[in-house]
Design a protein around this motif. Structure first.
Motif, short mmCIF file in Angstrom:
data_model
loop_
_atom_site.label_atom_id
_atom_site.label_comp_id
_atom_site.label_asym_id
_atom_site.label_seq_id
_atom_site.Cartn_x
_atom_site.Cartn_y
_atom_site.Cartn_z
N ILE A 53 0.82 -1.24 0.01
CA ILE A 53 0.07 0.05 -0.25
C ILE A 53 0.86 1.14 -0.04
O ILE A 53 0.21 2.37 -0.12
CB ILE A 53 -0.98 0.07 1.06
N PHE A 54 2.17 0.95 0.56
CA PHE A 54 3.09 2.53 0.44
C PHE A 54 4.51 1.96 -0.25
O PHE A 54 5.48 1.99 0.49
CB PHE A 54 3.17 2.90 2.06
N GLU A 55 4.44 1.49 -1.20
CA GLU A 55 5.74 1.39 -2.03
C GLU A 55 6.44 2.46 -2.66
O GLU A 55 7.77 2.34 -2.97
CB GLU A 55 5.39 0.11 -3.15
N GLU A 56 5.79 3.48 -2.81
CA GLU A 56 6.43 4.69 -3.21
C GLU A 56 6.05 5.96 -2.27
O GLU A 56 5.25 5.74 -1.38
CB GLU A 56 5.96 5.22 -4.64
N GLY A 57 6.97 6.59 -2.08
CA GLY A 57 6.66 8.05 -1.20
C GLY A 57 8.13 7.97 -0.11
O GLY A 57 8.46 6.85 0.04
N ARG A 58 8.51 9.21 0.28
CA ARG A 58 9.19 8.91 1.28
C ARG A 58 9.07 8.41 2.58
O ARG A 58 8.27 8.55 3.21
CB ARG A 58 9.65 10.51 1.72
#
Length: 539
Positions: free
Chosen positions: A290-295
């Motif tokens: 669900i959060f593979e991208e983003g800092r």
């Protein structure tokens, strides 16, 4: 270094608590149950087992004083296991259920958080979804009777309260409470039920694009809690995440690999285990997270162990995020659990785990358990909590991340960004201040409840409400009355911290942890550093 040494607080008294948590919660990696009959058969076949039985028989029959055979056997087992490694240990039957509850994510009882103030059991808050909340037990209620026994003013201990209030699901317990504004005691006939032990303390948006999520353990419910929290943060507009694993002693391996799977894209190795009698076993992230991208910034410290280190190690090795804080504990051993015939259990180290780059982050233990247990004290004495240059690592154990950065094995995860322990506050004094705040706030809040309930949200409260000098002075009077020997000069130096914690505990009365953490985290240097790094990248 020399200039700050006089400000360093005495961290040593708190270290046994860190060790206890790591021993109780951080030993579940690769947990499996061994066939009981096979284990017993091997023991029976050993000639040394008969020797031990003979010795115990002679001691029991002929020793000068009366002994408890069961206690003696427990001591023998514990002594034997202590010679192996720091994380192989024996769990007596009477302790096993409590250990299970911490990792199963629930226990059976009435569902309240409490503390004892002035010899009275005071409800901090009813646990959401529990039977006490459903019946209307409220924060600030004072428990006077449990069944027909008066418990107020009886010098009752926390463990005694727990033993009286916990019990089998479906059983009943009567409590009578004193509530502010009510002349008569209120009676609640509570049917005990399963009470959730949450592993996600809080998840909220620090700003319009940055989410903060704190996980306190890796239990059977962590994967679901973590996914739900991430999903809610994403709905709120999260592009950046600060994941707080500080003081998280670990838990289930599966919960750690599931967490990494939500954060790491593609099919990638998370961790592998290997031992003398255990073949290499790989755990791979392979689903769409669900959060593979983003800092991504992960906060760790010396209390982050086991499963926490698996998460931090995988994220660091794949260069998926930035590790912020201080060197983690350094527990890289895998235990299996064996059930024993009397209901007790053995946790035995069977393998080591390795991060994707091949690092074993287990710190040395060959010089005995005493040195192992004192290693955090050595870090403190050597200045590692205060200066990055003092961090010890095995310079021969060099490994490389996916982007070619050097990382080291042999003793915990070393952060990418070091955050020293704050030396500006006297933590002994601050601890005394903090311990005096809850009782003061409960009494204050009960008189001002309508005023505080006029705030519609945490954000509105944080923007508009400040602790005034009058309320602060009232608190000081309360503090000095209860702690006559406290250093008033040092208390005065921590006015900002005191006001922040007062404000945080009022917020906790209104919104629980969702109110407490947003306020208290404004004092947190690691969170501040992570946010500044995000802003620098964006600029």
């Amino acid at each position: 270094m020399d200039n700050s040494s006089k400000n360093k607080f005495n961290y040593k008294p708190y270290l046994p608590l860190v060790y206890a948590l790591i021993l109780l919660l951080g030993v579940q990696l690769g947990l499996m149950l061994a066939p009981k009959t096979a284990v017993q058969e091997k023991i029976k076949q050993g000639s040394n087992f008969q020797k031990l039985k003979d010795i115990l028989h002679f001691v029991e029959e002929n020793y000068v004083d009366t002994i408890d055979k069961e206690d003696l056997m427990d001591d023998i087992i514990e002594d034997v296991l202590s010679e192996l490694d720091p994380h192989s240990f024996y769990i007596p039957q009477k302790r096993l259920q409590g250990v299970k509850e911490n990792l199963q994510g629930n226990f059976e009882g009435i569902g309240i958080e409490f503390f004892i103030v002035e010899d009275t059991i005071t409800v901090v808050s009813p646990i959401s979804g529990g039977p006490s909340e459903e019946l209307g037990v409220m924060s600030g209620d004072k428990i006077i009777y449990i069944e027909d026994s008066i418990v107020a003013g009886k010098n009752i201990s926390n463990s005694k309260v727990v033993s009286k209030l916990r019990g089998e699901k479906g059983s009943n317990v009567n409590i009578r409470v004193k509530r502010f504004g009510e002349d008569e005691l209120l009676t609640f006939n509570i049917t005990r039920d399963k009470i959730p032990l949450t592993s996600v303390d809080v998840a909220y948006m620090i700003d319009k694009s940055t989410g903060y999520l704190k996980v306190n353990r890796f239990s059977a419910t962590t994967s679901k809690e973590f996914y739900t929290s991430l999903k809610d943060l994403k709905k709120s507009g999260m592009d950046n995440l600060i994941l707080d694993l500080r003081q998280n002693p670990g838990g289930y391996l599966a919960a750690a690999t599931d967490m990494v799977d939500e954060l790491l894209g593609g099919r990638r190795l998370v961790v592998y285990t290997e031992g003398k009698s255990s073949n290499r076993k790989e755990y791979v992230a392979n689903k769409s997270g669900i959060f593979e991208e983003g800092r991504l910034y992960i906060l760790i410290d010396e209390g982050s162990a086991s499963a926490s280190e698996i998460v931090a190690g995988a994220i660091q090795d794949w260069d998926r995020g930035v590790i912020v804080g201080r060197r983690s504990f350094g527990k890289g051993l895998v235990q299996e659990q064996y059930s024993l015939s009397d209901g007790s259990a053995l946790r035995l180290t069977v393998a080591r785990y390795y991060t994707p780059s091949g690092r074993s982050i287990q710190k040395p233990y060959s010089e005995g358990n005493d040195k192992y247990y004192n290693e955090l004290v050595e870090r403190l004495d050597n200045g590692e909590f205060y200066t990055e240059d003092s961090i010890k690592s095995d310079k021969q154990a060099i490994y490389y991340t996916a982007d070619g950065r050097k990382v080291f094995g042999g003793g915990g995860i070393i952060p990418d960004i070091f955050v020293p322990l704050d030396t500006t506050s006297d933590y002994r004094i601050l601890g005394q201040i903090r311990s005096s705040i809850p009782a003061f706030i409960y009494k204050h809040f009960s008189h001002k409840k309508e005023l505080y309930e006029s705030y519609s949200s945490v954000n509105e409260y944080m923007e508009e409400f400040r602790i005034g000098d009058e309320l602060y002075q009232e608190f000081l009077e309360h503090l000095y009355a209860s702690r006559e020997d406290i250093d008033k000069t040092k208390v005065g130096e921590m006015k900002r911290e005191s006001k922040t914690y007062l404000r945080a505990y009022i917020a906790k009365q209104l919104w629980g942890n969702n109110g407490y953490y947003p306020v208290v985290n404004t004092l947190d240097p690691a969170i501040s550093i992570a946010r500044k790094q995000m802003l620098n990248i964006e600029e």
